[in-house]
Scaffold this motif. Structure first.
Motif, PDB file in Angstrom:
ATOM      1  N   SER A  41       0.835  -1.202   0.000  1.00 48.73           N
ATOM      2  CA  SER A  41       0.000   0.000   0.000  1.00 48.73           C
ATOM      3  C   SER A  41       0.870   1.252   0.000  1.00 48.73           C
ATOM      4  CB  SER A  41      -0.927   0.008   1.211  1.00 48.73           C
ATOM      5  OG  SER A  41      -1.878  -1.007   1.101  1.00 48.73           O
ATOM      6  N   SER A  60       2.690   1.484  -3.378  1.00 45.14           N
ATOM      7  CA  SER A  60       1.785   1.957  -4.420  1.00 45.14           C
ATOM      8  C   SER A  60       1.628   3.476  -4.359  1.00 45.14           C
ATOM      9  CB  SER A  60       0.430   1.270  -4.274  1.00 45.14           C
ATOM     10  OG  SER A  60      -0.441   1.676  -5.282  1.00 45.14           O
ATOM     11  N   TYR A  61       1.473   4.005  -3.161  1.00 40.85           N
ATOM     12  CA  TYR A  61       1.378   5.455  -2.975  1.00 40.85           C
ATOM     13  C   TYR A  61       2.637   6.149  -3.494  1.00 40.85           C
ATOM     14  CZ  TYR A  61       1.890   9.913  -0.594  1.00 40.85           C
ATOM     15  OH  TYR A  61       2.137  11.242  -0.325  1.00 40.85           O
ATOM     16  N   ILE A  68       4.819   5.033  -5.661  1.00 36.73           N
ATOM     17  CA  ILE A  68       4.920   4.888  -7.114  1.00 36.73           C
ATOM     18  C   ILE A  68       4.070   5.952  -7.809  1.00 36.73           C
ATOM     19  CG2 ILE A  68       4.288   3.390  -9.064  1.00 36.73           C
ATOM     20  CD1 ILE A  68       6.908   2.600  -7.689  1.00 36.73           C
ATOM     21  N   LYS A  69       2.885   6.204  -7.299  1.00 35.40           N
ATOM     22  CA  LYS A  69       2.039   7.256  -7.869  1.00 35.40           C
ATOM     23  C   LYS A  69       2.747   8.602  -7.800  1.00 35.40           C
ATOM     24  CE  LYS A  69      -2.288   5.010  -6.711  1.00 35.40           C
ATOM     25  NZ  LYS A  69      -3.449   4.991  -5.828  1.00 35.40           N
ATOM     26  N   LYS A  70       3.350   8.887  -6.647  1.00 30.59           N
ATOM     27  CA  LYS A  70       4.083  10.149  -6.487  1.00 30.59           C
ATOM     28  C   LYS A  70       5.274  10.205  -7.441  1.00 30.59           C
ATOM     29  CE  LYS A  70       1.667  12.180  -3.444  1.00 30.59           C
ATOM     30  NZ  LYS A  70       0.875  13.328  -3.872  1.00 30.59           N
ATOM     31  N   ARG A  79       5.598   8.725 -10.319  1.00 31.02           N
ATOM     32  CA  ARG A  79       5.106   8.943 -11.688  1.00 31.02           C
ATOM     33  C   ARG A  79       4.689  10.397 -11.889  1.00 31.02           C
ATOM     34  NH1 ARG A  79       2.163   3.205 -11.745  1.00 31.02           N
ATOM     35  NH2 ARG A  79       3.875   2.023 -12.669  1.00 31.02           N
ATOM     36  N   GLU A  80       4.077  10.991 -10.880  1.00 30.51           N
ATOM     37  CA  GLU A  80       3.703  12.410 -10.966  1.00 30.51           C
ATOM     38  C   GLU A  80       4.934  13.295 -11.158  1.00 30.51           C
ATOM     39  OE1 GLU A  80       1.512  13.381  -7.422  1.00 30.51           O
ATOM     40  OE2 GLU A  80      -0.172  12.088  -7.970  1.00 30.51           O
ATOM     41  N   SER A 122       7.697  12.251 -12.557  1.00 30.02           N
ATOM     42  CA  SER A 122       8.459  11.689 -13.674  1.00 30.02           C
ATOM     43  C   SER A 122       9.819  11.150 -13.231  1.00 30.02           C
ATOM     44  CB  SER A 122       8.644  12.735 -14.781  1.00 30.02           C
ATOM     45  OG  SER A 122       7.398  13.158 -15.262  1.00 30.02           O
ATOM     46  N   THR A 149       1.792  -3.136  -8.823  1.00 29.00           N
ATOM     47  CA  THR A 149       1.057  -1.904  -8.543  1.00 29.00           C
ATOM     48  C   THR A 149       0.296  -1.390  -9.752  1.00 29.00           C
ATOM     49  OG1 THR A 149       2.932  -0.473  -9.093  1.00 29.00           O
ATOM     50  CG2 THR A 149       2.740  -1.198  -6.806  1.00 29.00           C
ATOM     51  N   GLU A 150       0.537  -1.962 -10.923  1.00 28.26           N
ATOM     52  CA  GLU A 150      -0.135  -1.482 -12.130  1.00 28.26           C
ATOM     53  C   GLU A 150      -1.568  -1.974 -12.182  1.00 28.26           C
ATOM     54  OE1 GLU A 150       2.396  -2.705 -15.342  1.00 28.26           O
ATOM     55  OE2 GLU A 150       3.921  -1.242 -14.802  1.00 28.26           O
TER      56      GLU A 150
END
Length: 75
Positions: A46, A49-50, A52-54, A56-57, A59, A73-74
């Motif tokens: 969890s 995943s959080y 990874i989102k950050k 990606r935001e 880059s 996580t995808e």
């Protein structure tokens, strides 16, 4: 806001913890310990995943992360 170095460091740390949890899971036989490891893994994923989102935001290049953890996580 999380800095990129901090984000990368935390992703590395969580990846290492996940690897250790997998190794531990393979070694234990007690049902209670297995259940505890599963809950710990879920919590780590969890948080992972959080992050990874950050990443990606922002880059952030995530080539340093084992692909098997990214795939989990995808969506």
């Amino acid at each position: 806001m999380i800095q990129l170095n901090q984000l990368q460091d935390e992703l590395i740390q969580i990846t290492e913890l996940l690897q250790k949890q997998e190794q531990l899971f393979d070694l234990v036989e007690d049902d209670d310990l297995i259940e505890a490891i599963i809950y710990e893994q879920k919590a780590l994923y969890s948080r992972f995943s959080y992050l990874i989102k950050k990443a990606r935001e922002e880059s952030l290049n995530m080539s340093f992360i084992d692909r098997k953890y990214l795939e989990r996580t995808e969506v």
